[in-house]
Design a protein around this motif. Structure first.
Motif, PDB file in Angstrom:
ATOM      1  N   UNK A   1       0.343  -0.971  -0.009  1.00  0.00           N
ATOM      2  CA  UNK A   1       0.037   0.206  -0.333  1.00  0.00           C
ATOM      3  C   UNK A   1       0.797   1.220   0.579  1.00  0.00           C
ATOM      4  N   UNK A   2       2.154   1.184   0.810  1.00  0.00           N
ATOM      5  CA  UNK A   2       3.027   2.268   0.882  1.00  0.00           C
ATOM      6  C   UNK A   2       3.792   2.683  -0.209  1.00  0.00           C
ATOM      7  N   UNK A   3       3.556   1.075  -1.358  1.00  0.00           N
ATOM      8  CA  UNK A   3       4.621   1.244  -2.106  1.00  0.00           C
ATOM      9  C   UNK A   3       5.777   1.075  -2.104  1.00  0.00           C
ATOM     10  N   UNK A   4       6.944   0.585  -0.902  1.00  0.00           N
ATOM     11  CA  UNK A   4       7.840   0.673  -0.713  1.00  0.00           C
ATOM     12  C   UNK A   4       8.550   0.215  -1.102  1.00  0.00           C
ATOM     13  N   UNK A   5       9.755   0.318  -1.527  1.00  0.00           N
ATOM     14  CA  UNK A   5      10.921   0.128  -2.579  1.00  0.00           C
ATOM     15  C   UNK A   5      12.047  -1.456  -1.917  1.00  0.00           C
ATOM     16  N   UNK A   6      11.379  -2.043  -2.816  1.00  0.00           N
ATOM     17  CA  UNK A   6      11.199  -4.063  -2.659  1.00  0.00           C
ATOM     18  C   UNK A   6      12.424  -4.205  -3.674  1.00  0.00           C
ATOM     19  N   UNK A   7      13.471  -4.806  -3.415  1.00  0.00           N
ATOM     20  CA  UNK A   7      14.413  -5.346  -3.692  1.00  0.00           C
ATOM     21  C   UNK A   7      13.897  -6.538  -4.377  1.00  0.00           C
ATOM     22  N   UNK A   8      13.753  -6.400  -5.319  1.00  0.00           N
ATOM     23  CA  UNK A   8      13.534  -8.203  -6.392  1.00  0.00           C
ATOM     24  C   UNK A   8      14.228  -8.890  -6.211  1.00  0.00           C
ATOM     25  N   UNK A   9      14.994  -9.686  -6.330  1.00  0.00           N
ATOM     26  CA  UNK A   9      16.270 -11.056  -5.999  1.00  0.00           C
ATOM     27  C   UNK A   9      16.295 -11.455  -8.151  1.00  0.00           C
ATOM     28  N   UNK A  10      17.042 -10.982  -8.827  1.00  0.00           N
ATOM     29  CA  UNK A  10      17.387 -11.225 -10.205  1.00  0.00           C
ATOM     30  C   UNK A  10      18.271 -11.976 -10.412  1.00  0.00           C
ATOM     31  N   UNK A  11      18.422 -13.414 -11.261  1.00  0.00           N
ATOM     32  CA  UNK A  11      20.040 -13.591 -11.648  1.00  0.00           C
ATOM     33  C   UNK A  11      21.220 -12.318 -11.807  1.00  0.00           C
ATOM     34  N   UNK A  12      21.792 -12.846 -11.672  1.00  0.00           N
ATOM     35  CA  UNK A  12      23.291 -12.035 -12.274  1.00  0.00           C
ATOM     36  C   UNK A  12      23.792 -12.049 -14.193  1.00  0.00           C
ATOM     37  N   UNK A  13      23.291 -13.691 -14.019  1.00  0.00           N
ATOM     38  CA  UNK A  13      23.862 -13.988 -15.122  1.00  0.00           C
ATOM     39  C   UNK A  13      22.715 -15.164 -15.768  1.00  0.00           C
ATOM     40  N   UNK A  14      22.358 -15.238 -16.999  1.00  0.00           N
ATOM     41  CA  UNK A  14      21.438 -16.534 -17.492  1.00  0.00           C
ATOM     42  C   UNK A  14      22.218 -16.769 -18.145  1.00  0.00           C
ATOM     43  N   UNK A  15      23.259 -18.245 -18.377  1.00  0.00           N
ATOM     44  CA  UNK A  15      24.606 -19.019 -19.117  1.00  0.00           C
ATOM     45  C   UNK A  15      23.673 -19.548 -20.215  1.00  0.00           C
ATOM     46  N   UNK A  16      23.863 -19.363 -21.407  1.00  0.00           N
ATOM     47  CA  UNK A  16      23.056 -20.060 -23.062  1.00  0.00           C
ATOM     48  C   UNK A  16      24.330 -20.739 -23.321  1.00  0.00           C
TER      49      UNK A  16
ATOM     50  N   UNK B   1      15.406 -18.183 -28.569  1.00  0.00           N
ATOM     51  CA  UNK B   1      14.462 -19.088 -28.052  1.00  0.00           C
ATOM     52  C   UNK B   1      15.370 -18.704 -26.100  1.00  0.00           C
ATOM     53  N   UNK B   2      16.607 -18.957 -26.275  1.00  0.00           N
ATOM     54  CA  UNK B   2      17.578 -19.536 -25.216  1.00  0.00           C
ATOM     55  C   UNK B   2      17.255 -18.273 -24.774  1.00  0.00           C
ATOM     56  N   UNK B   3      17.229 -16.547 -25.222  1.00  0.00           N
ATOM     57  CA  UNK B   3      17.353 -15.055 -25.100  1.00  0.00           C
ATOM     58  C   UNK B   3      16.343 -14.908 -24.730  1.00  0.00           C
ATOM     59  N   UNK B   4      15.369 -15.196 -24.984  1.00  0.00           N
ATOM     60  CA  UNK B   4      13.783 -14.807 -24.840  1.00  0.00           C
ATOM     61  C   UNK B   4      13.746 -15.839 -23.195  1.00  0.00           C
ATOM     62  N   UNK B   5      14.263 -16.567 -22.687  1.00  0.00           N
ATOM     63  CA  UNK B   5      14.624 -17.613 -21.611  1.00  0.00           C
ATOM     64  C   UNK B   5      15.150 -16.461 -20.856  1.00  0.00           C
ATOM     65  N   UNK B   6      16.386 -15.664 -21.124  1.00  0.00           N
ATOM     66  CA  UNK B   6      17.958 -15.111 -20.052  1.00  0.00           C
ATOM     67  C   UNK B   6      16.821 -14.217 -20.033  1.00  0.00           C
ATOM     68  N   UNK B   7      15.359 -13.073 -20.573  1.00  0.00           N
ATOM     69  CA  UNK B   7      15.494 -12.210 -20.705  1.00  0.00           C
ATOM     70  C   UNK B   7      14.117 -12.311 -19.716  1.00  0.00           C
ATOM     71  N   UNK B   8      13.332 -13.639 -20.048  1.00  0.00           N
ATOM     72  CA  UNK B   8      12.685 -13.687 -18.854  1.00  0.00           C
ATOM     73  C   UNK B   8      12.448 -13.803 -17.784  1.00  0.00           C
ATOM     74  N   UNK B   9      14.065 -14.326 -16.948  1.00  0.00           N
ATOM     75  CA  UNK B   9      14.533 -14.983 -15.726  1.00  0.00           C
ATOM     76  C   UNK B   9      14.623 -13.440 -15.341  1.00  0.00           C
ATOM     77  N   UNK B  10      14.736 -12.440 -15.682  1.00  0.00           N
ATOM     78  CA  UNK B  10      15.208 -11.036 -15.017  1.00  0.00           C
ATOM     79  C   UNK B  10      16.298 -11.096 -14.787  1.00  0.00           C
ATOM     80  N   UNK B  11      17.498 -12.001 -15.666  1.00  0.00           N
ATOM     81  CA  UNK B  11      19.126 -11.711 -15.461  1.00  0.00           C
ATOM     82  C   UNK B  11      19.403 -10.517 -16.130  1.00  0.00           C
TER      83      UNK B  11
END
Length: 430
Positions: free
Chosen positions: A319-334, A369-379
């Motif tokens: 409700x207060x729109x607190x800034x909460x870091x969403x963890x994502x991978x640093x790297x996606x290995x293709x 296809x793997x690049x799409x997966x990498x992008x969707x992972x948030x890496x």
């Protein structure tokens, strides 16, 4: 006839991966916050003997009468209950393991509690609490510390719009005086009491003051005030609490009708409330319970504590729109090709050894296809290994969140280069 799918029990919710980062962020903040005040973690079973809650919470309460999940253990005939709250379990554990012999204890716990209520937003049948219990402390300073702690938590979580109400229930003797006056007053309004109030009139009249029935408001507003029947020690305790809170810059409202839903409270009671969650406005509540340790079977010892509803606090953070870091991978290995596959495994393991979060693509798929997966992972970056890279013993690093060129690097320098690029993406360097 199709088989009906099995679903979760009503009011007992799954916490999905897309939601869990908020819980994990909150839990880490809580660990740091409790440690800052010297509170140590304790973990109790979720199942206890039923008598523990009947004896501590009170037989004539909504929790014991209507809400507890109680069942018979058919192996030995014991009556067991899923814990509806944590204080009684925490005190039981402290007594069973003689923790108070080492002196006063600052303890905290977190986890699921269970009450059979009508599910609605902010009220569930399996819900989660964080509780703090200060066992063995007598003065109002520990009461004030617990309240100030909560204010600090709201600050750390970026929560605003939470109000503090405080009150006092006095000691056993002053409550007995007040109880007699209250019963006498309510008996004059016998015809206007609702079913719950009529049932509790002689067994637990103080709980009538906590009624949410709007039709009872006028009767409750006109009832005698416990503050007017306080003994001198309880009054002095309450006035000193207020003094400490004012010195600490705390804003609060004295609520003479503040009655906790559990029988073990005495003297200080408090609630943190909000208008942002609809009907479920209480976010955190607590107070002093000096008689509970003896009531459960230990040597008399003072105590004070609170519990906060995790789901309600998380809702306030959103409700207060607190800034909460969403963890994502640093790297996606293709990777593509047998040699690239083996190198990709080695690269992913090396990145993890260096403290980086690396997701290795598993299964088939074209580079596209793997690049799409990498992008969707948030890496933040894609590590690309094809035939050319595999032959050269190198990898390609492609930024996924900024317009920057893809670069190649040797296997041994890849982790350092990736760390450098990640540092450049940090907010203070952006």
């Amino acid at each position: 006839m199709p088989t009906r799918g099995i679903q979760a029990i009503r009011g007992m919710n799954d916490i999905l991966p897309d939601q869990i980062y908020l819980w994990e962020f909150f839990e880490q903040v809580v660990r740091d916050w409790m440690a800052a005040y010297g509170y140590r973690n304790i973990r109790m079973p979720i199942v206890e003997q039923t008598d523990l809650f009947v004896r501590s919470i009170g037989a004539v309460t909504d929790i014991v009468e209507k809400e507890m999940y109680t069942f018979l253990d058919h192996l030995n005939g014991d009556s067991l209950t899923l814990r509806p709250e944590g204080t009684a379990s925490c005190v039981r554990a402290a007594l069973e393991h003689n923790l108070l012999y080492a002196g006063p204890q600052r303890l905290y716990y977190s986890g699921p509690m269970f009450r059979h209520e009508r599910p609605q937003k902010g009220r569930y049948r399996q819900f989660h609490q964080v509780g703090a219990e200060a066992l063995g402390y007598t003065g109002p300073d520990i009461d004030a510390e617990l309240i100030v702690m909560c204010a600090e938590l709201w600050k750390r979580l970026g929560i605003s719009g939470v109000r503090l109400e405080i009150g006092t229930l006095g000691n056993t003797e002053s409550r007995a005086v007040h109880r007699a006056r209250l019963i006498q007053y309510l008996e004059r309004h016998l015809g206007d009491l609702d079913e719950d109030a009529s049932r509790r009139l002689h067994s637990n009249p103080l709980r009538i003051l906590d009624s949410k029935n709007a039709a009872m408001k006028e009767i409750i507003d006109g009832a005698p005030r416990l503050l007017d029947d306080l003994d001198e020690d309880s009054l002095a305790h309450f006035e000193r609490l207020q003094q400490i809170l004012r010195i600490q810059g705390m804003n609060f409202e004295i609520n003479p009708r503040l009655v906790r839903g559990l029988d073990y409270y005495n003297r200080t009671v408090f609630e943190w409330t909000t208008d942002k969650l609809g009907a479920q406005g209480t976010v955190c509540a607590g107070g002093r319970y000096d008689g509970l340790v003896e009531q459960i079977g230990g040597k008399a010892a003072p105590a004070c504590g609170f519990a906060l509803g995790v789901e309600r606090v998380l809702a306030l953070m959103v409700e207060n729109a607190s800034e909460i870091p969403c963890p994502v991978p640093d790297a996606y290995v293709i990777h593509q090709g047998e040699a690239a596959h083996d190198l990709a495994w080695k690269m992913a393991r090396q990145l993890r050894d260096e403290g980086l979060k690396a997701v290795l693509h598993c299964g088939e798929g074209s580079f596209k296809a793997q690049m799409r997966k990498a992008d969707a992972s948030g890496a933040r970056f894609a590590i690309i290994i094809g035939d050319d890279e595999a032959q050269a013993g190198e990898i390609s690093i492609k930024p996924l969140r900024e317009a920057a060129e893809q670069v190649r690097a040797g296997l041994m320098e890849a982790a350092d280069l990736l760390k450098k690029n990640l540092r450049e993406l940090e907010p203070e360097n952006s």
